[in-house]
Design a protein around this motif. Structure first.
Motif, mmCIF file in Angstrom:
data_model
loop_
_atom_site.group_PDB
_atom_site.id
_atom_site.type_symbol
_atom_site.label_atom_id
_atom_site.label_comp_id
_atom_site.label_asym_id
_atom_site.label_seq_id
_atom_site.Cartn_x
_atom_site.Cartn_y
_atom_site.Cartn_z
ATOM 1 N N GLU A 55 0.832 -1.197 0.000
ATOM 2 C CA GLU A 55 0.000 0.000 0.000
ATOM 3 C C GLU A 55 0.872 1.255 0.000
ATOM 4 O OE1 GLU A 55 -4.271 -1.118 1.898
ATOM 5 O OE2 GLU A 55 -2.751 -0.482 3.344
ATOM 6 N N LYS A 56 0.226 2.397 -0.278
ATOM 7 C CA LYS A 56 0.909 3.692 -0.294
ATOM 8 C C LYS A 56 0.481 4.504 0.916
ATOM 9 C CE LYS A 56 -0.617 4.780 -4.418
ATOM 10 N NZ LYS A 56 -1.250 3.524 -4.884
ATOM 11 N N TYR A 58 5.244 8.113 0.888
ATOM 12 C CA TYR A 58 5.310 9.446 0.290
ATOM 13 C C TYR A 58 5.255 10.432 1.465
ATOM 14 C CZ TYR A 58 4.142 7.210 -4.166
ATOM 15 O OH TYR A 58 4.151 6.417 -5.289
ATOM 16 N N ALA A 59 6.124 11.432 1.473
ATOM 17 C CA ALA A 59 6.188 12.318 2.636
ATOM 18 C C ALA A 59 6.341 13.771 2.210
ATOM 19 C CB ALA A 59 7.344 11.915 3.552
ATOM 20 N N VAL A 81 -0.298 9.246 -8.846
ATOM 21 C CA VAL A 81 0.180 7.877 -8.593
ATOM 22 C C VAL A 81 -0.937 6.972 -8.077
ATOM 23 C CG1 VAL A 81 2.558 8.613 -8.190
ATOM 24 C CG2 VAL A 81 0.981 8.441 -6.241
ATOM 25 N N GLY A 82 -2.175 7.442 -8.185
ATOM 26 C CA GLY A 82 -3.317 6.596 -7.848
ATOM 27 C C GLY A 82 -3.900 6.801 -6.467
ATOM 28 N N GLY A 83 -3.336 7.709 -5.688
ATOM 29 C CA GLY A 83 -3.895 8.021 -4.379
ATOM 30 C C GLY A 83 -3.289 7.211 -3.254
ATOM 31 N N ALA A 84 -3.394 7.736 -2.034
ATOM 32 C CA ALA A 84 -2.840 7.084 -0.854
ATOM 33 C C ALA A 84 -3.866 6.149 -0.221
ATOM 34 C CB ALA A 84 -2.412 8.137 0.173
ATOM 35 N N ASP A 85 -3.367 5.038 0.304
ATOM 36 C CA ASP A 85 -4.239 4.120 1.043
ATOM 37 C C ASP A 85 -4.366 4.536 2.500
ATOM 38 O OD1 ASP A 85 -4.676 1.972 -1.066
ATOM 39 O OD2 ASP A 85 -2.482 2.072 -1.004
ATOM 40 N N VAL A 86 -3.300 5.133 3.034
ATOM 41 C CA VAL A 86 -3.281 5.625 4.419
ATOM 42 C C VAL A 86 -2.647 7.010 4.426
ATOM 43 C CG1 VAL A 86 -2.542 5.198 6.785
ATOM 44 C CG2 VAL A 86 -2.939 3.268 5.254
ATOM 45 N N GLU A 146 -8.716 14.640 -1.350
ATOM 46 C CA GLU A 146 -8.388 14.552 -2.769
ATOM 47 C C GLU A 146 -7.247 13.559 -3.011
ATOM 48 O OE1 GLU A 146 -7.517 18.439 -4.193
ATOM 49 O OE2 GLU A 146 -9.452 19.279 -3.568
ATOM 50 N N SER A 147 -6.370 13.387 -2.020
ATOM 51 C CA SER A 147 -5.198 12.523 -2.163
ATOM 52 C C SER A 147 -5.495 11.061 -1.881
ATOM 53 C CB SER A 147 -4.096 12.979 -1.192
ATOM 54 O OG SER A 147 -3.786 14.335 -1.368
ATOM 55 N N LEU A 148 -6.690 10.766 -1.382
ATOM 56 C CA LEU A 148 -7.000 9.443 -0.857
ATOM 57 C C LEU A 148 -7.494 8.493 -1.938
ATOM 58 C CD1 LEU A 148 -6.919 8.325 2.074
ATOM 59 C CD2 LEU A 148 -9.381 8.731 2.181
#
Length: 319
Positions: A138-139, A165-166, A197-202, A217-219
Protein backbone atom coordinates in the motif's frame (compact mmCIF):
# COMPACT_ATOMS: atom_id res chain seq x y z
CA UNK A 1 16.93 15.58 41.99
CA UNK A 2 17.35 18.27 39.35
CA UNK A 3 14.50 18.92 36.93
CA UNK A 4 13.39 21.54 34.44
CA UNK A 5 10.51 23.60 35.81
CA UNK A 6 8.63 26.66 34.65
CA UNK A 7 6.63 29.32 36.48
CA UNK A 8 3.82 30.96 34.60
CA UNK A 9 2.86 30.20 31.02
CA UNK A 10 4.64 31.46 27.93
CA UNK A 11 7.93 31.25 26.09
CA UNK A 12 11.20 29.34 26.61
CA UNK A 13 12.52 32.08 28.90
CA UNK A 14 10.29 30.67 31.65
CA UNK A 15 12.21 27.38 31.79
CA UNK A 16 14.59 26.90 34.74
CA UNK A 17 16.40 24.10 36.55
CA UNK A 18 15.36 23.47 40.15
CA UNK A 19 15.63 20.85 42.90
CA UNK A 20 12.45 18.78 43.23
CA UNK A 21 11.59 15.54 45.08
CA UNK A 22 12.37 12.19 43.45
CA UNK A 23 8.99 10.74 42.41
CA UNK A 24 7.30 8.15 44.63
CA UNK A 25 6.47 4.90 42.87
CA UNK A 26 2.88 3.85 42.32
CA UNK A 27 1.81 0.22 41.83
CA UNK A 28 3.27 -1.33 38.64
CA UNK A 29 5.85 1.45 38.27
CA UNK A 30 9.65 1.32 38.18
CA UNK A 31 12.17 4.08 38.86
CA UNK A 32 14.59 5.03 36.07
CA UNK A 33 17.82 6.95 36.54
CA UNK A 34 17.35 9.24 33.56
CA UNK A 35 20.22 10.15 31.21
CA UNK A 36 18.34 11.71 28.29
CA UNK A 37 14.93 12.77 27.04
CA UNK A 38 13.62 14.19 23.78
CA UNK A 39 11.52 17.22 22.95
CA UNK A 40 7.99 16.88 21.59
CA UNK A 41 5.48 19.42 20.36
CA UNK A 42 3.37 18.62 23.41
CA UNK A 43 6.15 20.08 25.59
CA UNK A 44 5.90 23.44 23.82
CA UNK A 45 2.11 23.43 24.11
CA UNK A 46 2.17 22.47 27.80
CA UNK A 47 4.63 25.27 28.54
CA UNK A 48 2.12 27.70 27.03
CA UNK A 49 -0.84 26.21 28.94
CA UNK A 50 -2.42 24.58 25.89
CA UNK A 51 -1.77 20.89 26.63
CA UNK A 52 -2.00 20.00 30.32
CA UNK A 53 -0.76 16.59 31.49
CA UNK A 54 -3.32 13.82 32.06
CA UNK A 55 -4.78 13.48 35.54
CA UNK A 56 -2.26 11.96 37.91
CA UNK A 57 0.73 12.46 35.58
CA UNK A 58 3.85 14.44 36.46
CA UNK A 59 3.66 18.19 35.86
CA UNK A 60 7.28 18.08 34.64
CA UNK A 61 7.72 18.19 30.86
CA UNK A 62 8.99 15.20 28.90
CA UNK A 63 7.20 12.25 27.27
CA UNK A 64 10.10 9.83 26.82
CA UNK A 65 13.38 8.93 28.47
CA UNK A 66 16.41 6.66 28.32
CA UNK A 67 18.50 5.57 31.28
CA UNK A 68 19.08 2.77 33.78
CA UNK A 69 16.75 0.92 36.13
CA UNK A 70 17.35 2.50 39.54
CA UNK A 71 15.34 0.00 41.59
CA UNK A 72 14.82 -3.68 40.89
CA UNK A 73 11.34 -4.77 39.83
CA UNK A 74 9.80 -7.89 38.37
CA UNK A 75 11.31 -8.47 34.94
CA UNK A 76 14.06 -5.87 35.40
CA UNK A 77 17.54 -5.72 36.87
CA UNK A 78 19.18 -2.74 38.59
CA UNK A 79 21.40 -0.93 36.11
CA UNK A 80 19.64 -2.36 33.05
CA UNK A 81 19.57 0.10 30.15
CA UNK A 82 16.00 0.98 29.23
CA UNK A 83 13.91 3.55 27.38
CA UNK A 84 10.34 4.42 28.28
CA UNK A 85 7.15 6.11 27.16
CA UNK A 86 5.99 8.69 29.71
CA UNK A 87 2.91 10.77 30.42
CA UNK A 88 5.25 13.42 31.87
CA UNK A 89 8.41 13.79 33.92
CA UNK A 90 11.16 13.26 31.33
CA UNK A 91 13.00 16.54 31.99
CA UNK A 92 14.31 15.23 35.33
CA UNK A 93 17.11 13.07 36.77
CA UNK A 94 14.72 10.32 37.92
CA UNK A 95 11.48 9.15 36.32
CA UNK A 96 8.67 6.89 37.55
CA UNK A 97 7.04 4.92 34.74
CA UNK A 98 4.62 2.01 34.26
CA UNK A 99 6.63 -1.20 33.88
CA UNK A 100 4.74 -2.16 30.71
CA UNK A 101 5.76 1.10 29.01
CA UNK A 102 9.48 0.24 29.17
CA UNK A 103 11.61 -1.13 26.33
CA UNK A 104 15.21 -2.41 26.31
CA UNK A 105 17.85 -0.15 24.76
CA UNK A 106 19.75 -1.92 21.94
CA UNK A 107 23.25 -2.92 23.13
CA UNK A 108 25.26 -0.54 20.93
CA UNK A 109 22.88 2.42 20.95
CA UNK A 110 23.83 5.57 22.93
CA UNK A 111 21.21 6.63 25.47
CA UNK A 112 21.05 10.06 23.80
CA UNK A 113 19.86 8.27 20.66
CA UNK A 114 17.51 5.86 22.43
CA UNK A 115 15.75 8.80 24.10
CA UNK A 116 14.35 9.71 20.68
CA UNK A 117 12.51 6.42 20.24
CA UNK A 118 9.58 5.88 22.66
CA UNK A 119 7.12 8.73 22.03
CA UNK A 120 7.86 9.18 18.33
CA UNK A 121 8.05 5.55 17.31
CA UNK A 122 5.15 4.28 19.42
CA UNK A 123 3.03 7.13 18.04
CA UNK A 124 4.16 6.29 14.50
CA UNK A 125 3.36 2.59 14.93
CA UNK A 126 -0.08 3.41 16.38
CA UNK A 127 -0.88 5.80 13.54
CA UNK A 128 0.38 3.73 10.60
CA UNK A 129 -0.46 0.16 11.62
CA UNK A 130 -2.57 0.00 14.79
CA UNK A 131 -5.15 2.54 13.56
CA UNK A 132 -4.17 3.09 9.92
CA UNK A 133 -4.05 -0.62 9.11
CA UNK A 134 -1.27 -0.15 6.52
CA UNK A 135 -0.38 -3.31 4.61
CA UNK A 136 2.51 -4.40 2.42
CA UNK A 137 2.27 -2.88 -1.05
CA UNK A 138 0.00 0.00 0.00
CA UNK A 139 0.91 3.69 -0.29
CA UNK A 140 1.17 5.94 2.77
CA UNK A 141 1.09 9.74 2.65
CA UNK A 142 3.06 11.11 5.61
CA UNK A 143 2.86 14.79 6.48
CA UNK A 144 5.80 16.61 8.12
CA UNK A 145 8.09 13.81 6.99
CA UNK A 146 11.25 15.40 8.42
CA UNK A 147 9.89 15.52 11.98
CA UNK A 148 10.61 12.95 14.68
CA UNK A 149 7.36 11.07 14.11
CA UNK A 150 7.55 11.66 10.36
CA UNK A 151 11.02 10.13 10.08
CA UNK A 152 9.80 7.17 12.15
CA UNK A 153 6.75 6.72 9.91
CA UNK A 154 8.91 6.65 6.77
CA UNK A 155 11.23 4.01 8.20
CA UNK A 156 8.42 1.86 9.60
CA UNK A 157 6.65 1.97 6.24
CA UNK A 158 9.76 0.85 4.38
CA UNK A 159 10.43 -1.89 6.95
CA UNK A 160 6.99 -3.40 6.33
CA UNK A 161 6.84 -2.94 2.56
CA UNK A 162 4.56 0.11 2.58
CA UNK A 163 5.49 2.80 0.03
CA UNK A 164 6.11 6.10 1.92
CA UNK A 165 5.31 9.45 0.29
CA UNK A 166 6.19 12.32 2.64
CA UNK A 167 5.63 16.07 2.55
CA UNK A 168 7.71 19.05 3.58
CA UNK A 169 8.31 22.66 2.55
CA UNK A 170 12.06 23.20 2.29
CA UNK A 171 14.64 21.65 -0.05
CA UNK A 172 16.73 20.56 2.96
CA UNK A 173 13.83 18.65 4.52
CA UNK A 174 12.75 17.15 1.20
CA UNK A 175 16.29 15.86 0.72
CA UNK A 176 16.24 14.44 4.26
CA UNK A 177 13.06 12.54 3.37
CA UNK A 178 14.73 11.20 0.24
CA UNK A 179 17.76 10.02 2.23
CA UNK A 180 15.43 8.11 4.58
CA UNK A 181 13.96 6.27 1.61
CA UNK A 182 10.76 8.27 1.37
CA UNK A 183 9.35 9.83 -1.80
CA UNK A 184 9.38 13.59 -1.16
CA UNK A 185 6.32 15.68 -2.00
CA UNK A 186 5.75 19.42 -1.86
CA UNK A 187 3.46 20.54 0.98
CA UNK A 188 1.77 22.90 -1.45
CA UNK A 189 1.06 20.41 -4.26
CA UNK A 190 0.93 16.99 -2.62
CA UNK A 191 -2.69 16.30 -3.54
CA UNK A 192 -1.93 16.66 -7.26
CA UNK A 193 1.18 14.50 -6.96
CA UNK A 194 -0.64 11.76 -5.01
CA UNK A 195 -3.52 11.70 -7.48
CA UNK A 196 -1.02 11.09 -10.29
CA UNK A 197 0.18 7.88 -8.59
CA UNK A 198 -3.32 6.60 -7.85
CA UNK A 199 -3.90 8.02 -4.38
CA UNK A 200 -2.84 7.08 -0.85
CA UNK A 201 -4.24 4.12 1.04
CA UNK A 202 -3.28 5.63 4.42
CA UNK A 203 -2.68 9.27 5.31
CA UNK A 204 -0.79 10.16 8.51
CA UNK A 205 -1.61 13.78 9.33
CA UNK A 206 -0.25 15.95 12.16
CA UNK A 207 -1.16 19.26 10.46
CA UNK A 208 -4.97 19.34 10.40
CA UNK A 209 -6.71 22.58 9.36
CA UNK A 210 -6.93 23.06 5.58
CA UNK A 211 -5.17 19.74 4.91
CA UNK A 212 -8.53 18.01 5.38
CA UNK A 213 -9.83 18.68 1.87
CA UNK A 214 -6.39 18.14 0.30
CA UNK A 215 -6.15 14.81 2.12
CA UNK A 216 -9.54 13.79 0.77
CA UNK A 217 -8.39 14.55 -2.77
CA UNK A 218 -5.20 12.52 -2.16
CA UNK A 219 -7.00 9.44 -0.86
CA UNK A 220 -7.61 6.17 -2.65
CA UNK A 221 -10.99 4.40 -2.47
CA UNK A 222 -11.58 2.87 0.98
CA UNK A 223 -8.55 4.78 2.27
CA UNK A 224 -7.86 5.70 5.88
CA UNK A 225 -6.91 9.06 7.37
CA UNK A 226 -5.36 9.20 10.85
CA UNK A 227 -5.06 12.71 12.33
CA UNK A 228 -2.69 12.81 15.30
CA UNK A 229 -1.92 16.53 15.54
CA UNK A 230 -3.19 19.99 14.66
CA UNK A 231 0.01 21.93 14.02
CA UNK A 232 -1.69 23.94 11.28
CA UNK A 233 -4.79 24.75 13.31
CA UNK A 234 -8.18 23.19 14.01
CA UNK A 235 -10.71 25.34 12.15
CA UNK A 236 -11.38 25.05 8.43
CA UNK A 237 -14.22 24.64 5.93
CA UNK A 238 -14.89 20.93 5.51
CA UNK A 239 -16.40 19.34 2.42
CA UNK A 240 -17.73 15.95 3.54
CA UNK A 241 -18.51 14.95 -0.03
CA UNK A 242 -14.79 14.53 -0.72
CA UNK A 243 -14.30 11.83 1.95
CA UNK A 244 -17.77 10.39 1.43
CA UNK A 245 -17.05 9.67 -2.23
CA UNK A 246 -13.82 7.87 -1.25
CA UNK A 247 -15.62 5.69 1.35
CA UNK A 248 -12.96 6.94 3.74
CA UNK A 249 -12.36 5.96 7.35
CA UNK A 250 -11.07 8.67 9.69
CA UNK A 251 -9.41 8.42 13.09
CA UNK A 252 -8.52 11.30 15.38
CA UNK A 253 -6.06 10.22 18.03
CA UNK A 254 -3.57 11.18 20.72
CA UNK A 255 -1.21 8.91 22.65
CA UNK A 256 -0.49 10.80 25.86
CA UNK A 257 -4.06 10.73 27.19
CA UNK A 258 -4.57 7.03 26.44
CA UNK A 259 -4.91 4.56 29.30
CA UNK A 260 -1.94 2.59 30.61
CA UNK A 261 -3.56 -0.55 29.22
CA UNK A 262 -3.91 0.91 25.71
CA UNK A 263 -0.28 2.07 25.62
CA UNK A 264 0.91 -1.30 26.91
CA UNK A 265 -1.09 -3.07 24.19
CA UNK A 266 0.43 -0.96 21.39
CA UNK A 267 3.94 -1.52 22.81
CA UNK A 268 3.30 -5.27 23.03
CA UNK A 269 2.18 -5.27 19.37
CA UNK A 270 5.38 -3.44 18.39
CA UNK A 271 7.49 -6.07 20.14
CA UNK A 272 5.52 -8.89 18.52
CA UNK A 273 5.89 -7.24 15.11
CA UNK A 274 9.68 -7.21 15.32
CA UNK A 275 10.16 -3.46 15.66
CA UNK A 276 12.44 -3.67 18.72
CA UNK A 277 14.58 -6.28 16.97
CA UNK A 278 14.86 -3.99 13.93
CA UNK A 279 16.48 -1.33 16.13
CA UNK A 280 18.97 -3.93 17.30
CA UNK A 281 19.88 -4.95 13.74
CA UNK A 282 20.12 -1.36 12.57
CA UNK A 283 17.35 -1.69 9.97
CA UNK A 284 15.71 1.35 11.54
CA UNK A 285 17.09 4.09 13.80
CA UNK A 286 15.96 7.30 15.48
CA UNK A 287 17.11 10.41 13.63
CA UNK A 288 18.73 12.90 16.00
CA UNK A 289 18.92 16.54 14.95
CA UNK A 290 20.86 17.95 17.91
CA UNK A 291 21.74 17.15 21.53
CA UNK A 292 21.49 19.91 24.16
CA UNK A 293 22.62 19.69 27.79
CA UNK A 294 19.74 20.17 30.25
CA UNK A 295 21.21 23.56 31.18
CA UNK A 296 20.47 24.72 27.60
CA UNK A 297 16.81 23.67 27.65
CA UNK A 298 15.67 27.15 26.59
CA UNK A 299 17.83 26.96 23.46
CA UNK A 300 16.49 23.48 22.73
CA UNK A 301 12.90 24.76 22.87
CA UNK A 302 13.80 27.67 20.62
CA UNK A 303 15.27 25.23 18.11
CA UNK A 304 12.03 23.23 18.00
CA UNK A 305 9.87 26.34 17.75
CA UNK A 306 11.92 27.47 14.75
CA UNK A 307 10.72 24.30 12.98
CA UNK A 308 14.15 23.74 11.45
CA UNK A 309 14.97 20.40 13.07
CA UNK A 310 15.50 17.24 11.03
CA UNK A 311 14.42 14.44 13.35
CA UNK A 312 14.50 14.57 17.15
CA UNK A 313 15.94 17.19 19.49
CA UNK A 314 17.53 15.50 22.52
CA UNK A 315 17.99 16.90 26.02
CA UNK A 316 20.91 15.31 27.85
CA UNK A 317 20.02 15.08 31.55
CA UNK A 318 23.31 13.75 32.92
CA UNK A 319 26.67 12.41 31.68
Amino acid sequence: MRAVTFTGLGGPELLNIAEVPIPNLKPNQILIKNYATALNRADLLQRRGMHPPPKGASEILGLECAGEVAETAEGFQAGQRVMALLSGGGYAEYVAVHKDHVLPVPPNMPLTEAAGIPEAWITAYMVLFYLGGAKEGEKALIHAGASGVGSALIQLARLKGVVPYATSRTPEKLNFIRELGGIPLSSEEFQTQMTEVGGADVICDCVGADYFNKNAESLNLDGRIVVYGLMGGSKFEMDYRKVFSKRATMHFTTLRSRSDEYKAKVIAEMKKDGIVQAFETGEIKPMVDQVFPMENVREAHEQMESNKNLGKIILKIRD
